[in-house]
Write a protein that holds these residues in place. Structure first.
Motif, PDB file in Angstrom:
ATOM      1  N   ASP A   1      -4.482  -4.480   3.700  1.00 43.34           N
ATOM      2  CA  ASP A   1      -4.702  -3.584   4.829  1.00 43.34           C
ATOM      3  C   ASP A   1      -3.434  -2.760   5.076  1.00 43.34           C
TER       4      ASP A   1
ATOM      5  N   ARG B   1      -5.012   6.619   1.087  1.00 36.38           N
ATOM      6  CA  ARG B   1      -4.855   7.694   2.066  1.00 36.38           C
ATOM      7  C   ARG B   1      -3.397   8.158   2.148  1.00 36.38           C
ATOM      8  N   ASN B   2      -2.471   7.204   2.162  1.00 35.22           N
ATOM      9  CA  ASN B   2      -1.056   7.564   2.247  1.00 35.22           C
ATOM     10  C   ASN B   2      -0.588   8.322   1.014  1.00 35.22           C
TER      11      ASN B   2
ATOM     12  N   PRO C   1       0.789  -1.228   0.000  1.00 35.52           N
ATOM     13  CA  PRO C   1       0.000   0.000   0.000  1.00 35.52           C
ATOM     14  C   PRO C   1       0.822   1.280   0.000  1.00 35.52           C
ATOM     15  N   ASP C   2       2.090   1.211   0.412  1.00 39.21           N
ATOM     16  CA  ASP C   2       2.891   2.435   0.503  1.00 39.21           C
ATOM     17  C   ASP C   2       3.533   2.823  -0.818  1.00 39.21           C
TER      18      ASP C   2
ATOM     19  N   GLU D   1     -11.295   4.679   1.339  1.00 38.41           N
ATOM     20  CA  GLU D   1     -10.693   4.718   2.675  1.00 38.41           C
ATOM     21  C   GLU D   1      -9.452   3.827   2.789  1.00 38.41           C
ATOM     22  N   ASP D   2      -9.058   3.179   1.692  1.00 40.17           N
ATOM     23  CA  ASP D   2      -7.922   2.265   1.720  1.00 40.17           C
ATOM     24  C   ASP D   2      -6.657   2.976   2.225  1.00 40.17           C
ATOM     25  N   PRO D   3      -5.867   2.336   3.099  1.00 39.11           N
ATOM     26  CA  PRO D   3      -4.658   2.977   3.628  1.00 39.11           C
ATOM     27  C   PRO D   3      -3.681   3.429   2.552  1.00 39.11           C
ATOM     28  N   GLY D   4      -3.550   2.638   1.486  1.00 39.46           N
ATOM     29  CA  GLY D   4      -2.640   3.025   0.423  1.00 39.46           C
ATOM     30  C   GLY D   4      -3.070   4.296  -0.277  1.00 39.46           C
TER      31      GLY D   4
END
Length: 213
Positions: free
Chosen positions: A213, A105-106, A80-81, A100-103
């Protein structure tokens, strides 16, 4: 070809399955990953599987889903990063990732102004970039009026969305960019509906819930 499958799904064109949708989906499977933009290709195969199932072709539906899952998983291998804002928004647009996925968002934390109406944006921001950000904001139930206003200001200044971007004060290209005009129309429809108009729910249901996640 992938775009035609998506359009057929939106139009519920089951009658075109044997003559158009199935051959197109089979071609995508034969051509392999990388034959077109991966996000649209994965979305198209999931939609083709949905149509195949509706038409009683369970074997093809299984093949299309297996191929779509494999390509989706290969996109997620980097983690995700590793997403940049453009890729993150495109994957949300086609239902491969939840907003809303963390990737996602980042990626937007690193570039918070990407696609946004702001004085920091360089002139000539592509319409699809503005559209993808606007649809992402709509997915989060946020007001997208500023994005539509920005596009309307561009169109008024340049007499439409030109085929190529030129410095301020110069006339637009003689041939309009039809894809940019189409994106503006989609954004109007999405605002009216209160949801992303070209977002296939079947893709989000299958792909976004399997995102890392």
């Amino acid at each position: 070809m992938a775009g035609a499958i998506l359009l057929a799904w939106h139009l519920e064109s089951n009658r075109l399955y044997e003559t158009g949708i199935r051959p197109a989906a089979d071609f995508l499977c034969r051509a392999g990953e990388g034959s077109t933009d991966p996000e649209i290709c994965i979305a198209a195969l999931v939609c083709a599987a949905n149509l195949a199932q509706a038409c009683g072709d369970s074997d093809s539906a299984r093949l299309y889903l297996e191929r779509a899952d494999r390509w989706r998983d290969s996109l997620h291998e980097t983690g995700p990063d590793s997403l940049n804002p453009e890729t993150a928004l495109r994957r949300v647009r086609f239902g491969l990732l939840a907003p809303e996925d963390p990737g996602v968002r980042n990626a937007l934390i690193e570039s918070p102004s990407y696609g946004r109406t702001s004085e920091e944006q360089p002139e000539g921001l592509p319409v699809v970039t503005i559209g993808n950000r606007a649809h992402y904001e709509l997915d989060l139930d946020r007001d997208i009026t500023p994005y539509l206003s920005q596009l309307e200001e561009i169109a008024e200044e340049r007499g439409g969305f030109p085929e190529r971007w030129l410095p301020a004060g110069e006339p637009g290209g003689s041939v309009p960019d039809l894809s940019s005009h189409a994106e503006y129309v989609r954004l109007l429809i999405s605002q009216s509906w209160g949801t992303v108009c070209d977002h296939p729910p079947v893709v989000k249901a299958r792909c976004a819930r399997h995102s890392p996640d």
